[in-house]
Design an enzyme around this catalytic site. Structure first.
Site, mmCIF file in Angstrom:
data_model
loop_
_atom_site.group_PDB
_atom_site.id
_atom_site.type_symbol
_atom_site.label_atom_id
_atom_site.label_comp_id
_atom_site.label_asym_id
_atom_site.label_seq_id
_atom_site.Cartn_x
_atom_site.Cartn_y
_atom_site.Cartn_z
ATOM 1 C CB CYS A 141 6.671 -0.643 7.980
ATOM 2 S SG CYS A 141 5.924 -1.806 6.788
ATOM 3 C CB THR A 196 0.776 2.326 4.927
ATOM 4 O OG1 THR A 196 2.163 1.999 5.042
ATOM 5 C CG2 THR A 196 0.536 3.133 3.687
ATOM 6 C CE1 TYR A 249 -3.466 -2.630 0.355
ATOM 7 C CE2 TYR A 249 -4.119 -1.599 2.418
ATOM 8 C CZ TYR A 249 -4.350 -2.527 1.420
ATOM 9 O OH TYR A 249 -5.461 -3.331 1.499
ATOM 10 N N GLY A 250 2.096 1.112 0.503
ATOM 11 C CA GLY A 250 2.938 2.269 0.828
ATOM 12 C C GLY A 250 3.192 3.240 -0.296
ATOM 13 C CB CYS A 253 -1.352 -1.592 7.914
ATOM 14 S SG CYS A 253 -0.679 -0.908 6.391
HETATM 15 N N1 DGL Z 1 2.491 -3.296 6.969
HETATM 16 C C1 DGL Z 1 2.317 -2.074 6.256
HETATM 17 C C2 DGL Z 1 2.746 -0.897 7.131
HETATM 18 O O1 DGL Z 1 2.848 -1.063 8.325
HETATM 19 C C3 DGL Z 1 2.989 -2.246 4.961
HETATM 20 C C4 DGL Z 1 2.838 -1.167 4.037
HETATM 21 C C5 DGL Z 1 2.653 -1.490 2.610
HETATM 22 O O2 DGL Z 1 1.775 -2.292 2.275
HETATM 23 O O3 DGL Z 1 3.370 -0.860 1.842
HETATM 24 O O4 DGL Z 1 2.929 0.211 6.700
#
Ligand code: DGL
Length: 256
Positions: free
Chosen positions: A184, A75, A42-43, A73
């Site tokens: 993250c 993000t 998602y980032g 998460c």
């Molecule tokens: N586990 C997500 C976080 O803590 C990952 C982010 C992603 O999907 O880029 O930000």
């Protein structure tokens, strides 16, 4: 007493680092993990997409009857937590935020690093928290470029992972950092690799797992949502990705 499950949401597998913490401390609570998997990471996505995907995850967990939801998460928290609290006032949410405070209050060099996704580091939540501690410590922001993908593919112990981590972590150590905050939920799975790169130098790794678990306990009490002490918990893992991904989620969640 309330034996409904606690929901844990992430873009992929990273939130299992939070799930494990909750599972080991709250042994009588049922848990449902929903890891999107299909649209991870998602980032680097626009805010509107991250918000939409997070709402979909929350809706799914609510349809499964969850009593409390952890947005495991950073993000998704950065983008969606205000929206969720406003639109689902009946549900307590726990969000994930980089643990800047303990790092800023304990640094000896006065320089700390926060490793997170681009989207988390640009979020107003992080900007607010980091400016609050700016007098205590210089905060270096660093994107763990490629880290999420490495964890999603189960390649934490590869030479490629070590090289990637080295490229991100060495400049931080050279800048005088003595605390590295894992902002993250995928990154705790790279902890051993990060430690190998640190190789005995005086740098501590700080993650949010325990603080999140404490927050969950606090809210369970606050809303009288604890399960019966003799409740036999059930665990379920859900994903939008395929069977193969689900198997890998299971291996990570149950450690076989
Ligand atoms: N586990 C997500 C976080 O803590 C990952 C982010 C992603 O999907 O880029 O930000």
């Amino acid at each position: 007493m309330d034996n409904r499950p606690i929901g844990v949401f992430d873009s992929g597998m990273g939130g299992l680092s939070v799930w494990k913490e909750i599972k080991s401390s709250l042994a009588n609570e049922s848990l449902i993990f929903f890891g999107d998997g299909l649209r991870c990471p998602y980032g680097s996505r626009p805010e509107s997409e991250v918000l939409q995907f997070t709402i979909e995850g929350v809706e799914r967990l609510l349809a499964e009857g969850c009593k409390l939801i952890v947005i495991a998460c950073n993000t998704a928290t950065a983008v969606a937590i205000d929206y969720l609290r406003e639109h689902y006032p009946q549900i307590p949410f726990v969000g994930l935020e980089p643990a800047v405070k303990p790092a800023a209050l304990s640094t000896k060099t006065g320089i700390v690093a926060v490793l997170a996704t681009q989207r988390s580091l640009e979020g107003s939540l992080f900007i607010k928290t980091s400016s609050k501690y700016a007098t205590q410590a210089k905060i270096i922001k660093s994107v763990g470029e490629g880290f999420v993908e490495i964890v999603e593919h189960g390649r934490e112990n590869s030479a490629e992972a070590e090289e990637r981590v080295r490229q991100v972590v060495e400049p931080l150590i050279a800048a005088g950092v003595d605390k590295i905050v894992l902002g993250c939920t995928h990154y705790p799975f790279l902890r051993e690799t990060i430690e190998r790169v640190i190789a005995g130098r005086q740098v501590d790794i700080i993650d949010s797992g325990e603080a999140v678990e404490r927050r969950v306990e606090y809210l369970l009490d606050e809303y009288s949502l604890r399960a019966d002490s003799d409740n036999v918990p059930s665990y379920r893992l859900l994903t939008l990705a395929d069977e193969h991904y689900l198997e890998r989620l299971e291996r990570r969640a149950y450690g076989y």
